[in-house]
Motif scaffolding. Sequence first.
Motif, short mmCIF file in Angstrom:
data_model
loop_
_atom_site.label_atom_id
_atom_site.label_comp_id
_atom_site.label_asym_id
_atom_site.label_seq_id
_atom_site.Cartn_x
_atom_site.Cartn_y
_atom_site.Cartn_z
N GLY A 1 0.81 -1.22 0.00
CA GLY A 1 0.00 0.00 0.00
C GLY A 1 0.84 1.26 0.00
N SER A 2 2.01 1.21 0.65
CA SER A 2 2.87 2.40 0.67
C SER A 2 3.69 2.55 -0.60
N LEU A 3 3.95 1.43 -1.30
CA LEU A 3 4.73 1.51 -2.54
C LEU A 3 3.88 2.03 -3.70
N ALA A 4 2.63 1.63 -3.74
CA ALA A 4 1.75 2.02 -4.84
C ALA A 4 0.68 2.96 -4.31
N ASP A 5 0.14 3.80 -5.23
CA ASP A 5 -0.97 4.66 -4.84
C ASP A 5 -2.23 3.83 -4.65
N ILE A 6 -2.43 2.84 -5.52
CA ILE A 6 -3.54 1.90 -5.39
C ILE A 6 -3.03 0.52 -5.76
N ALA A 7 -3.34 -0.46 -4.95
CA ALA A 7 -3.02 -1.86 -5.26
C ALA A 7 -4.32 -2.65 -5.24
N ILE A 8 -4.58 -3.38 -6.33
CA ILE A 8 -5.82 -4.14 -6.47
C ILE A 8 -5.45 -5.58 -6.77
N VAL A 9 -6.03 -6.50 -5.99
CA VAL A 9 -5.87 -7.93 -6.26
C VAL A 9 -7.15 -8.41 -6.96
N LEU B 1 -10.64 -8.83 -5.52
CA LEU B 1 -10.55 -9.58 -4.28
C LEU B 1 -10.13 -8.70 -3.11
N SER B 2 -9.34 -7.66 -3.41
CA SER B 2 -8.89 -6.78 -2.34
C SER B 2 -8.42 -5.47 -2.95
N VAL B 3 -8.61 -4.38 -2.18
CA VAL B 3 -8.14 -3.06 -2.58
C VAL B 3 -7.27 -2.50 -1.47
N LEU B 4 -6.05 -2.09 -1.83
CA LEU B 4 -5.11 -1.54 -0.85
C LEU B 4 -4.73 -0.13 -1.28
N PRO B 5 -5.45 0.92 -0.83
CA PRO B 5 -5.07 2.29 -1.18
C PRO B 5 -3.90 2.78 -0.34
N ASN B 6 -3.14 3.68 -0.86
CA ASN B 6 -2.04 4.28 -0.13
C ASN B 6 -2.61 5.13 1.00
N PRO B 7 -2.21 4.87 2.24
CA PRO B 7 -2.80 5.63 3.35
C PRO B 7 -2.49 7.11 3.30
N MET C 1 -2.46 -5.84 -9.25
CA MET C 1 -2.32 -4.65 -10.09
C MET C 1 -1.80 -3.49 -9.23
N LEU C 2 -0.54 -3.12 -9.46
CA LEU C 2 0.06 -2.00 -8.74
C LEU C 2 -0.11 -0.74 -9.58
N GLY C 3 -0.78 0.28 -9.01
CA GLY C 3 -1.11 1.49 -9.77
C GLY C 3 -0.41 2.73 -9.25
N ARG C 4 -0.02 3.57 -10.17
CA ARG C 4 0.58 4.87 -9.84
C ARG C 4 -0.36 5.96 -10.34
N ASP C 5 -0.69 6.91 -9.46
CA ASP C 5 -1.64 7.97 -9.79
C ASP C 5 -1.06 8.87 -10.88
N MET C 6 -1.82 9.03 -11.96
CA MET C 6 -1.39 9.88 -13.08
C MET C 6 -2.06 11.25 -13.04
N GLN C 7 -2.81 11.54 -11.95
CA GLN C 7 -3.48 12.82 -11.87
C GLN C 7 -2.52 14.00 -11.92
N PRO C 8 -1.41 13.98 -11.16
CA PRO C 8 -0.45 15.10 -11.29
C PRO C 8 0.08 15.25 -12.70
N VAL C 9 0.34 14.12 -13.37
CA VAL C 9 0.84 14.19 -14.75
C VAL C 9 -0.25 14.75 -15.66
N ALA C 10 -1.52 14.31 -15.42
CA ALA C 10 -2.61 14.82 -16.25
C ALA C 10 -2.81 16.32 -16.04
#
Length: 471
Positions: A27-35, A43-49, A124-133
């Motif tokens: 959760g700390s490595l990725a902005d959003i982690a989804i299994v 199956l599971s959602v792990l958002p970055n705290p 699925m390890l996700g990185r937020d692209m909002q700042p880039v957008a």
Amino acid sequence: MTSRGTKYWDSGAIPLIGPDILGDIIGSLADIAIVISATGKILSVLPNPSRRAYADLKNWDKRDVREVLSAESIPKFERALAEYLDAGAVSRAVELNHYDNERKWQFPINYTFNKIGPDNTILMLGRDMQPVAELQQQLVKAQIALEKDYESHREYDTRFQVLLGHTTDAIIFMSASDGRITELNSAAARLLGKKRDALQNTSLAQELKGLSRPDLMDRLFSTAQTDGNDGFEIEVAQSGDHLRISPSLFRAAGERMFLCRLTPFSGKPARDDDYTRNLIALCENGSDGIVMTDGTGAITSANEAFLNLVDATDGRSLRSRQMSDFLSRGNVDQKVLMDHASRVGSMRLYTTRLIGEYGGQRPVTISATLLSNGHAPCFAFVFRDAQVSETPLPAGLPTTDDDARPIMELVGSATLKEIVSQTTDVVEKMCIETAIQLTNNNRVAAADMLGLSRQSLYVKLRKYGMLAKES
């Protein structure tokens, strides 16, 4: 060292991580982690705290991942999932847009697909692209602003070139630092005896005779900072013509520039005698309104008396306006005055009504004179308020027998009605003849001047036998 005596990161190996802290690390490595499962079920959602915007995504659990994707991202996800199931890995990261139906907002996430179990469970390890957008949107807006500024610059440059090319004055723009010509029009190039392209970015001093560049710059600076700038005389090196150069100093983009106006030098010194001073004082302080116009009827100057007649604030507000704007019959009055003055040099006692800035009207008599300043014709108009002449004459004012004799001779030989009718016909015929003469046989202008329709004017011309004569 591990308990087995080996290093943690030897040969690319990683230490064993406890299940209780693995989720926190992910959760700390990725902005959003989804299994997800092989079918796409979450199956599971792990958002970055640390990302508060993703703290309430627990409602995604047990839902199909396609339900939280935007319509255009679903085909991209299915292609990436099929590639993972066939090859066991996804060749590159996939950018997907999540859509929240409840809060009605979407955000882009860049996902990598990772295998974490033998049952095709996918992390699925996700990185937020909002700042880039957001940065991309800022860049797009900046690009659009630059394009608008560029178009605006091109528009103003086109207007400047059109104005410079069509003005009859000889104009030169020159740098105040090195004396080089940055821009000039064709009229200035003709006076200097060369083509316009050949004079661009050249020193003005080299086109003149008897003036070095330092001397020319000193005279330009001193003349531009003098009150009542009348310019000074220069001699063209190629043709030997004498010109008058009148400089004005201004600053643009941090650089000082000269705007120089060239005129042929007449060699006649300006008169400074009592006659000239008295004439100027008469124009400025006289009781009659005086207006100067160019050959098209555009006002170039007006004295204080005319400003009072039309209720104008100052002379600057009248410059470049047509004289016809202040005449009751508009272009008809202006054309009659200017055409008559052009033919015979002047016109006296033309009667019409003057329209003020706020719509008020007053009767005036106008005198027009054609002037010549050596370059282009101009006109001088003198306006006299005729309201006094329209007031009733005092009772008992004597009249001469000569004035009344033609009417007195009709008494006894005709009735009063016939006398009035004959007198009216004579006055009407004289007015029509005068209008035809003033308008140079322009029937439309004459009818407008007399306040008649064109058809009525033709009826009266036929009545007095003037139709064949005038044609």
